[in-house]
Design a protein around this motif. Structure first.
Motif, mmCIF file in Angstrom:
data_model
loop_
_atom_site.group_PDB
_atom_site.id
_atom_site.type_symbol
_atom_site.label_atom_id
_atom_site.label_comp_id
_atom_site.label_asym_id
_atom_site.label_seq_id
_atom_site.Cartn_x
_atom_site.Cartn_y
_atom_site.Cartn_z
ATOM 1 N N GLY A 60 0.738 -1.156 -0.013
ATOM 2 C CA GLY A 60 0.022 -0.004 0.006
ATOM 3 C C GLY A 60 0.938 1.102 0.030
ATOM 4 O O GLY A 60 0.052 2.442 -0.102
ATOM 5 N N ARG A 64 -0.650 4.629 -1.899
ATOM 6 C CA ARG A 64 -0.808 5.793 -0.868
ATOM 7 C C ARG A 64 -0.587 7.423 -1.829
ATOM 8 O O ARG A 64 -1.252 8.311 -1.493
ATOM 9 N N MET A 69 -5.682 9.398 -4.595
ATOM 10 C CA MET A 69 -5.723 9.601 -3.065
ATOM 11 C C MET A 69 -5.984 10.725 -2.400
ATOM 12 O O MET A 69 -6.861 10.656 -1.369
ATOM 13 N N ILE A 91 -3.712 0.250 2.406
ATOM 14 C CA ILE A 91 -3.408 1.613 1.726
ATOM 15 C C ILE A 91 -4.136 2.583 2.421
ATOM 16 O O ILE A 91 -3.520 3.917 2.668
ATOM 17 N N GLU A 94 -1.652 3.647 5.305
ATOM 18 C CA GLU A 94 -0.494 4.133 4.779
ATOM 19 C C GLU A 94 -0.828 5.648 4.721
ATOM 20 O O GLU A 94 -0.016 6.431 4.658
ATOM 21 N N ALA A 95 -2.083 5.723 4.059
ATOM 22 C CA ALA A 95 -2.712 7.243 3.826
ATOM 23 C C ALA A 95 -2.769 7.943 4.980
ATOM 24 O O ALA A 95 -3.118 9.287 5.006
#
Length: 228
Positions: A60, A64, A69, A91, A94-95
Motif C-alpha cells: 500500500g 498511497r 488518493m 492503503i 499508509e494514507a
C-alpha cells in the motif's frame, strides 16, 4: 447511492467487490481508475484487495501516492463512506486515514483460509445489520495482515469502540488485540483484512459478508433522505 471501486495496478479483488455490489446487492457501482483525480458524484468509495504496485516497499505504500488518493482523503474528511479490504486496509493506514499499520504475518507465510470473527461494534454504517457480539466467518488471503499500533493508539481504539471485527479462536497473523478491522473516530472509514465480498452468496457456501454491504446501502439511503 453511487459507489466507486478504485482500481490500482495490481488490484485483483476489484471485480469481486464490483460484483458483490452490482450483481448481488443491485447497487449503482462504477470502476474508478487510480489515475482519476476526483470523486464527484460518488457517495461511497471501495478500495479492493490485491497487490497494488506489486507491494513494493510496503503493502500500500506506493498506492498511497496515486492521483486518486487526495480525493479519497478529502472524501473521508467530509464524512463520506470509505471502505478498504485487505490491500485496501493497508492503503488506508499508509494514507493516514486509519491509525496503525499492517506488517508481515508472524508466520512469515501467506495465509489463505476462512476465519471466525466476532462483531465488536454493530453501530457503524457498515455493521448495523449484524448483532453485537455475533460470530461470523469470512475468508482471508494475505501475507501482511498483522495489525500493529502503539500502546496509546490501541487503548484509544478500544476506548472509542473503533475495533469493529476481532479474530476468534485463532489469530492467523499475530494482530495485536486480535484486531481484524477498525474504523476511524468518525466511523465513516472502515478497514479490515478479511474479504466480505467473497462471502455474499449461499451458492458459494457463505453469505456472512453480505450484511456489511447491505448495512452500507441502508445507511447511505438514510443519509440521502436526511439531506433532503
Amino acid at each position: 447511492m453511487k459507489i466507486a471501486v478504485v482500481v490500482f495496478p495490481g488490484s485483483n479483488c476489484d471485480v469481486d467487490l464490483y460484483e458483490a455490489l452490482h450483481t448481488v446487492c443491485h447497487a449503482d457501482v462504477e470502476y474508478v481508475s487510480h489515475k482519476q483525480k476526483n470523486l464527484t458524484g460518488f457517495d461511497a468509495v471501495m478500495l479492493p484487495g490485491g497487490f497494488s504496485y506489486g507491494d513494493y516497499l510496503r503493502s500500500g505504500a506506493i498506492a498511497r501516492f496515486s492521483n486518486i488518493m487526495p480525493a479519497i482523503v478529502e472524501f473521508a474528511n467530509e464524512g463520506k463512506f470509505v471502505f478498504g479490504t485487505c490491500n485496501g486496509f493497508q492503503i488506508l493506514t499508509e494514507a493516514g486515514l486509519l491509525p496503525g499499520a499492517l506488517k508481515k504475518n508472524n508466520s512469515l507465510k501467506f495465509v489463505c483460509k476462512e476465519i471466525e470473527l466476532k462483531v465488536t461494534n454493530n453501530q457503524t454504517p457498515f455493521t448495523t445489520q449484524y448483532k453485537m457480539g455475533e460470530h461470523i466467518n469470512l475468508p482471508i488471503a494475505h501475507a501482511d495482515g498483522s495489525y500493529y499500533a502503539e500502546k496509546e493508539v490501541l487503548e484509544e481504539l478500544e476506548k472509542n469502540g473503533q475495533v469493529v471485527f476481532r479474530y476468534m479462536n485463532e489469530n492467523p497473523n499475530g494482530s495485536l488485540n486480535d484486531i481484524a478491522g477498525i474504523t476511524n473516530k468518525k466511523g465513516n472509514v472502515l478497514g479490515m483484512m478479511p474479504h466480505p465480498e467473497r462471502a455474499v452468496e449461499a451458492l458459494l457456501g457463505n453469505e456472512d459478508g453480505l450484511r456489511l454491504f447491505k448495512s452500507l446501502l441502508a445507511n447511505g439511503k438514510k443519509k440521502e433522505e436526511a439531506a433532503r
